[in-house]
Write a protein that holds these residues in place. Structure first.
Motif, short mmCIF file in Angstrom:
data_model
loop_
_atom_site.label_atom_id
_atom_site.label_comp_id
_atom_site.label_asym_id
_atom_site.label_seq_id
_atom_site.Cartn_x
_atom_site.Cartn_y
_atom_site.Cartn_z
N ASN A 297 3.70 -71.03 77.75
CA ASN A 297 3.26 -70.31 78.95
C ASN A 297 1.78 -70.45 79.24
OD1 ASN A 297 5.36 -68.07 77.42
ND2 ASN A 297 5.91 -68.86 79.42
N GLY A 298 1.03 -71.09 78.38
CA GLY A 298 -0.41 -71.21 78.53
C GLY A 298 -1.03 -71.39 77.15
N TRP A 299 -2.35 -71.12 77.05
CA TRP A 299 -2.99 -71.38 75.75
C TRP A 299 -4.19 -70.47 75.53
CZ3 TRP A 299 -0.56 -73.48 72.02
CH2 TRP A 299 -1.23 -73.92 70.87
N ASN A 300 -4.29 -70.04 74.25
CA ASN A 300 -5.37 -69.19 73.78
C ASN A 300 -6.34 -70.05 72.97
OD1 ASN A 300 -7.04 -67.35 72.54
ND2 ASN A 300 -5.41 -66.21 71.50
N PHE A 301 -7.56 -70.26 73.51
CA PHE A 301 -8.56 -71.07 72.82
C PHE A 301 -9.50 -70.21 71.96
CE2 PHE A 301 -7.25 -73.71 76.36
CZ PHE A 301 -7.19 -74.99 75.81
N THR A 302 -9.24 -68.93 71.85
CA THR A 302 -10.10 -68.05 71.07
C THR A 302 -10.22 -68.47 69.61
OG1 THR A 302 -9.64 -66.18 72.53
CG2 THR A 302 -10.43 -65.66 70.34
N PRO A 303 -9.13 -68.90 68.96
CA PRO A 303 -9.26 -69.30 67.55
C PRO A 303 -10.09 -70.56 67.31
CG PRO A 303 -6.97 -68.73 68.07
CD PRO A 303 -7.71 -68.86 69.36
N CYS A 304 -10.51 -71.21 68.38
CA CYS A 304 -11.28 -72.44 68.22
C CYS A 304 -12.71 -72.09 67.84
CB CYS A 304 -11.24 -73.26 69.49
SG CYS A 304 -9.59 -73.84 69.94
N VAL A 305 -12.91 -71.59 66.64
CA VAL A 305 -14.23 -71.20 66.14
C VAL A 305 -14.48 -71.90 64.82
CG1 VAL A 305 -14.24 -68.97 67.29
CG2 VAL A 305 -13.24 -69.16 65.01
N GLY A 306 -15.69 -71.73 64.31
CA GLY A 306 -16.02 -72.39 63.05
C GLY A 306 -16.33 -73.84 63.29
N GLY A 307 -16.60 -74.54 62.21
CA GLY A 307 -16.98 -75.91 62.43
C GLY A 307 -16.37 -76.89 61.45
N PRO A 308 -15.93 -77.96 61.96
CA PRO A 308 -15.56 -78.11 63.38
C PRO A 308 -14.14 -77.59 63.60
CG PRO A 308 -15.24 -80.18 62.24
CD PRO A 308 -15.79 -79.23 61.20
N PRO A 309 -13.83 -77.09 64.82
CA PRO A 309 -12.46 -76.64 65.07
C PRO A 309 -11.51 -77.84 65.06
CG PRO A 309 -13.73 -76.63 67.09
CD PRO A 309 -14.69 -76.94 65.99
N PRO A 310 -10.32 -77.65 64.53
CA PRO A 310 -9.39 -78.79 64.47
C PRO A 310 -8.90 -79.19 65.85
CG PRO A 310 -8.29 -76.75 63.85
CD PRO A 310 -9.74 -76.42 64.00
N ALA A 311 -8.48 -80.42 65.97
CA ALA A 311 -7.89 -80.89 67.23
C ALA A 311 -6.66 -80.06 67.54
CB ALA A 311 -7.52 -82.37 67.11
N GLY A 312 -6.52 -79.71 68.79
CA GLY A 312 -5.38 -78.89 69.19
C GLY A 312 -5.50 -77.46 68.76
N CYS A 313 -6.74 -77.01 68.53
CA CYS A 313 -6.95 -75.66 68.03
C CYS A 313 -6.50 -74.62 69.05
CB CYS A 313 -8.42 -75.45 67.68
SG CYS A 313 -9.53 -75.59 69.11
N GLY A 314 -6.24 -73.42 68.56
CA GLY A 314 -5.78 -72.32 69.39
C GLY A 314 -4.34 -71.98 69.10
N ASN A 315 -3.76 -71.10 69.92
CA ASN A 315 -2.37 -70.71 69.73
C ASN A 315 -1.80 -70.23 71.05
OD1 ASN A 315 -2.99 -67.85 70.10
ND2 ASN A 315 -3.82 -67.88 67.99
N ASN A 316 -0.55 -69.85 71.01
CA ASN A 316 0.12 -69.40 72.24
C ASN A 316 0.26 -67.89 72.32
OD1 ASN A 316 2.14 -68.93 70.39
ND2 ASN A 316 3.47 -70.61 71.08
N VAL A 317 -0.59 -67.17 71.58
CA VAL A 317 -0.63 -65.71 71.69
C VAL A 317 -1.55 -65.37 72.85
CG1 VAL A 317 -1.18 -63.54 70.55
CG2 VAL A 317 -0.22 -65.45 69.22
N LEU A 318 -1.01 -64.90 73.95
CA LEU A 318 -1.77 -64.78 75.19
C LEU A 318 -2.32 -63.39 75.45
CD1 LEU A 318 0.56 -66.95 77.46
CD2 LEU A 318 -1.47 -67.66 76.19
N ASP A 319 -1.93 -62.40 74.65
CA ASP A 319 -2.43 -61.05 74.83
C ASP A 319 -3.19 -60.64 73.57
OD1 ASP A 319 -2.96 -58.40 75.34
OD2 ASP A 319 -0.94 -57.93 76.06
N ASP A 320 -4.51 -60.56 73.70
CA ASP A 320 -5.33 -60.18 72.55
C ASP A 320 -5.83 -58.75 72.63
OD1 ASP A 320 -7.12 -60.36 74.61
OD2 ASP A 320 -8.56 -61.66 73.57
N GLY A 321 -5.31 -57.99 73.61
CA GLY A 321 -5.74 -56.62 73.78
C GLY A 321 -6.92 -56.44 74.71
N PHE A 322 -7.70 -57.51 74.91
CA PHE A 322 -8.84 -57.44 75.83
C PHE A 322 -8.40 -58.06 77.16
CE2 PHE A 322 -10.55 -57.70 71.52
CZ PHE A 322 -11.37 -56.59 71.49
N ASN A 323 -7.51 -57.36 77.83
CA ASN A 323 -6.77 -58.00 78.91
C ASN A 323 -6.98 -57.38 80.27
OD1 ASN A 323 -5.35 -55.60 78.59
ND2 ASN A 323 -3.70 -56.56 77.41
#
Length: 913
Positions: A297-323
């Motif tokens: 349904n879309g993509w969450n790039f929030t987990p793309c932190v640290g160094g270096p973020p892996p290719a294809g980083c993120g997840n499909n959890v679209l509700d983080d509570g700050f919505n």
């Protein structure tokens, strides 16, 4: 009821409902018949022998439920099967029988169900349209002079009413079981009857889609009625665009945010994007090859932190509570029509959530744009801003806008900002990006919101809240209504907003307090979704041009739109861009002709400096917070070259540079006419036809055969043809490129032998130049439909048809004009007696007197009659400058027609237009 499901139900029933976008396919028992129209033409029809129709009485504010109950009662009373119902009070009942029996049944329904039935009769259709017509026992009869209803009394024909506007015309009726088709043929043979035909009844519906959503009445940004101190029509005109399309699930709007989405919200979940290329049962596989795994349904790039973020980083959890923000933005763009909440700008578009945290680096900031390109997203909405060094993000924006959507480009919209600063001057990397469409805000009073961004890189304004930063006073009174986080914790705190000046709804799932350019931007993104639903072949530049070219020029008193380009030029940085978005005009421009649009070709000729082709409102509408009037007889596309002639302009640049002159008497004057095309598709075989007539406060009517013969000349004692000039191909030349090197506007030349000034003539030096343009792809209105009386009144058709314009000009004689003049007040109709009123727009300190008709006096004019009026103008000083408008206001039926002359006083000269 869902519109598409409703249409499908109608098809299944085998009938076409008024307003349904489908054609019935089921076979029906019909009988061929015909009637003869007023011109003696035989019109073939089909009379249906397996149904009757009834118009059910309903209250003015009826939701439709009581109308349906009334139809059920009729069906039960007569053992009829109700097979189709629509959003209109016309109901169709299935039955069987011979024609006479069905006529009798309809008569009984009319007689016995007077409390619930307005009319009942047979259903009649013809080859031109499958919209059902109800045929009762009523006929329209036109008698010859000296005859009347008494002629038909021996036949038992009763008079219902007389036509108060057309002499000797009556609405009449026969017996309860009479067949109106047969009756009309019978009456034509009666001495004294010129013609007669059935009074067919079809249920009309307004060309405006108004959803029955609980909170739609508060969504003034989509339909502004003027409530709460607002200005009626100060909205994005979406209800009219929805007559063409509500959008499509195949046009997703990617919402790029800085926090998560409440994708389970009751008013968002139905329109959550479904990635059809990702296989739900194949977890852990990048099925669509777009670089991320399981983006259903879309993509969450929030987990793309640290160094270096892996290719294809993120997840499909679209509700983080700050919505909060993302949920409201999504509602503005794409809330569905589902009977709850409000509605989005594109109600059947889907939204694809993507988000990150606010403080991620340039690499991560760029990823959602690359995701859009890889996923073939047509639109990316960005209701956020910032700056800094983001070269990678800038490159990703450029790539998506250039290569996305199969090379047509992804449309990228950015909110310009909620502070009264110029992000363009600061070279904001997002807002000033050449491939971005940047949006600032307008209020519910149609003013630019002073507290929001301005600058030369901002293309459009869109309706949103006023701002706490507005100075010196608030520019509006409302914010926007949209989805809010469900339950507690969202924007809706029940205490109101803007210091309590706006009341929140009791339902915490919605808010009346969303706003800023964060709200304006998804509104425009939704308009783009409507446009792409109807035409998905346009590239980014063409889409951007179409949105800008169709904007309304609101608040010119502040925005100061350029006469040459239509862009805001208040003396410094632009404040209003190209104006406030108009979805009706933008969608209609790009929609194919077969679907009710212009087919991406729209030739136009301007009526005044603020007219750039829109017909949503008359071109003489002045879009100030309190609506005003701007004369439509001041075309900036017509210029005069008196002898000795200069070099004829042939391009827009040379036309703009040419100094307009007064025509000279008794010699050939050159008239230059400029035409434009604001559609991306070139107009072929474009022609320009020019006429002239003596002018006054009103203009004489066009000859009756004008549009029938067009472009051939029609003899007229009032109108003189100056011939036809061929432009050939006319390429795109809308406001977005006007007065630049890419402006392809065409200019043609006419010879005008100006008549000698005759000082004994009541109006020796006023004339009107009346121009009509035409092309194979885009014709004047009267050439596409049956003509109406207003088509022959220049002051009525000019403001409403952008293929027509005129300019009223002063004809110079000895070069001297004093402050006394004479003009004519005309009845523009050759058929009807009309009432006219003479008005004047008088600046403070000036004196204007008229005689024998005084200003504000109502005068009755016979058909075609003109009355000479003396005009005296007194200036307050010898150096005063002003425009004095002497106008004539006439009512043709219910239509208000205004025409006039403009006296323009400068420090050295006085001219007339």
């Amino acid at each position: 009821m869902d519109i598409l499901k409703h249409a499908a139900a109608v098809v299944a029933a085998g009938f076409l409902m008024v307003g349904a976008p489908v054609v019935a396919q089921a076979q029906s028992r019909t009988q061929l018949d015909s009637f003869i129209d007023s011109k003696g033409k035989v019109v073939g029809v089909r009379v249906h022998l397996d149904r009757v129709g009834a118009v059910i009485r309903s209250g003015e504010k009826d939701s439709g439920e009581s109308t349906s109950r009334a139809a059920d009662a009729v069906a039960a009373r007569y053992s009829l099967l109700k097979t189709a119902e629509g959003d209109t009070p016309l109901f169709v009942f299935a039955t069987q029988g011979e024609r006479s029996a069905l006529l009798g049944l309809a008569g009984r329904i009319r007689e016995e169900q007077r409390a619930t039935v307005e009319q009942a009769g047979l259903l009649v259709t013809n080859g031109r349209t499958s919209v059902p017509n109800l045929m009762t026992n009523e006929v329209i009869v036109q008698f010859a002079k000296g005859y009347g209803p008494a002629t038909l009394a021996p036949l038992g024909i009763q008079t219902i009413t007389a036509n108060s506007f057309i002499a000797d015309q009556y609405l009449m009726k026969g017996g309860a079981a009479d067949d109106a088709l047969a009756l009309s043929r019978k009456l034509r043979s009666v001495t004294g009857v010129r013609w007669a035909y059935p009074n067919f009844i079809s249920v009309d519906h307004p060309y405006e889609t108004v959803p029955a959503e609980p909170f739609f009445g508060s969504q003034w940004h989509l339909k502004n009625t003027g409530a709460s101190g607002g200005t009626a029509t100060a909205d994005a005109r979406n209800t009219f665009a929805w007559d063409i399309t509500l959008g499509a699930a195949g046009i997703p709007i990617q919402i790029y945010e800085l926090g998560g989405f409440e994708v389970t919200h009751e008013d968002l979940a139905p329109n959550l994007w479904q990635n059809a290329l990702e296989v739900a049962g194949a977890a852990g596989v990048d099925d669509d090859g777009n670089g991320v795994i399981d983006d259903f349904n879309g993509w969450n790039f929030t987990p793309c932190v640290g160094g270096p973020p892996p290719a294809g980083c993120g997840n499909n959890v679209l509700d983080d509570g700050f919505n909060d923000h993302a949920t409201s933005v999504s509602g503005i763009a794409a809330s569905p029509i589902n009977g709850i909440g409000g509605v989005g700008s594109c109600p059947q578009c889907t939204f694809a959530p993507t988000f990150r945290t606010p403080a991620q680096g340039d690499f991560i900031k760029a990823l959602p744009f690359s995701y859009a390109e890889a996923t073939n997203m047509p639109i990316v909405n960005n209701s956020w801003g910032g700056g800094g060094l983001v070269p990678n993000t800038v490159a990703a924006i450029t790539s998506a806008a250039t290569n996305g959507r199969g090379g047509l480009g992804t449309l990228i919209f950015f909110a310009a900002g909620n502070n009264p600063v110029d992000p363009c001057a600061a070279a904001n990397p997002y807002v000033s990006h050449p491939n971005v469409i940047s949006i600032s805000g307008s209020s519910n009073t149609d003013r630019k919101v002073n507290g929001y961004a301005f600058g030369n890189c901002i293309g459009l304004l869109a309706p949103t809240s006023f701002s706490p930063n507005d100075l010196p006073t608030p520019t509006g009174t409302l914010a926007t209504t949209t989805a809010d986080r469900m339950g507690v914790g969202g924007y809706n705190s029940t205490t109101g907003c803007f210091d309590g000046g706006i009341v929140e709804p009791a339902n915490l799932n919605y808010t009346n307090c969303f706003g800023g350019t964060s709200s304006a931007t998804p509104l425009v993104s939704g308009v783009a979704g409507l446009m792409l639903t109807m035409n998905n072949t346009m590239n980014v530049t063409q889409m951007k041009n179409a949105l800008q070219d169709t904007a309304d020029k609101i608040e010119d008193s502040v925005g100061a739109y350029s006469t040459a380009s239509g862009f805001s030029t208040p003396g410094g940085a632009a404040t209003h861009g190209f104006g406030r978005v108009n979805s009706r005009e933008a969608v209609r421009l790009v929609t194919p002709v077969v679907s009710g649009g212009l087919g991406s070709t729209d030739i136009f000729i301007r009526d005044n400096r603020l007219d750039w082709g829109n017909t949503d409102q008359p071109s003489n509408t002045l879009y100030e917070p309190v609506r005003g009037f701007i004369p439509h007889w001041q075309s900036v596309d017509i210029k005069v070259d008196a002898p000795p002639h200069g070099v004829a302009p042939t391009t827009n640049a040379t036309f703009e540079a040419f100094v307009d002159e007064q025509a000279q008497e008794g010699v050939i004057n050159k008239i230059y006419v400029r035409v434009r095309n604001r559609g991306p598709v070139t107009a072929t075989n474009t022609i320009v036809k020019l006429h002239w007539a003596y002018a006054g406060a009103g203009l004489p009517a066009l000859p009756g055969a004008f549009w029938t013969n067009y472009p051939l000349d029609t003899p007229s004692p009032a109108w003189n043809s100056l011939g036809v000039q061929n432009v050939g191909n006319l390429a795109y030349s809308g406001a977005s490129v006007a007065n630049t090197g890419g402006d392809a506007a065409a200019v043609v030349t006419f010879d005008f032998l100006a008549p000698l000034v005759d000082l004994t003539d009541p109006q020796p030096h006023h004339y009107c130049l009346f121009a009509v343009i035409d092309s194979t792809e885009n014709r004047p209105g009267p050439k596409t439909r049956p003509t109406v009386p207003a088509d022959f009144i220049p002051d009525a058709i000019t403001p409403t048809d952008n293929n027509v314009t005129h300019r009223n000009i002063y004809l110079a004689g000895d070069g001297v004009m004093d402050l006394s003049d004479s003009i004519y007040v005309w009845n523009p109709s050759l058929r009807d007696e009309l009432v006219a009123v003479l008005n004047a727009d008088i600046p403070r300190g000036w004196l204007v007197e008229t005689y024998p008709i005084k200003l504000g006096e109502r005068v009755t004019l016979k058909p075609g009659q003109g009355i000479q009026v003396k005009v005296r103008v007194v200036k307050p000083s010898s150096v005063a400058t002003a425009d004095i408008v002497i106008s004539q206001e006439t009512y043709v039926g219910k239509e208000r027609v205004v025409g006039g002359m403009t006296y323009r006083f400068s420090k050295r000269t006085e001219t007339k237009q």
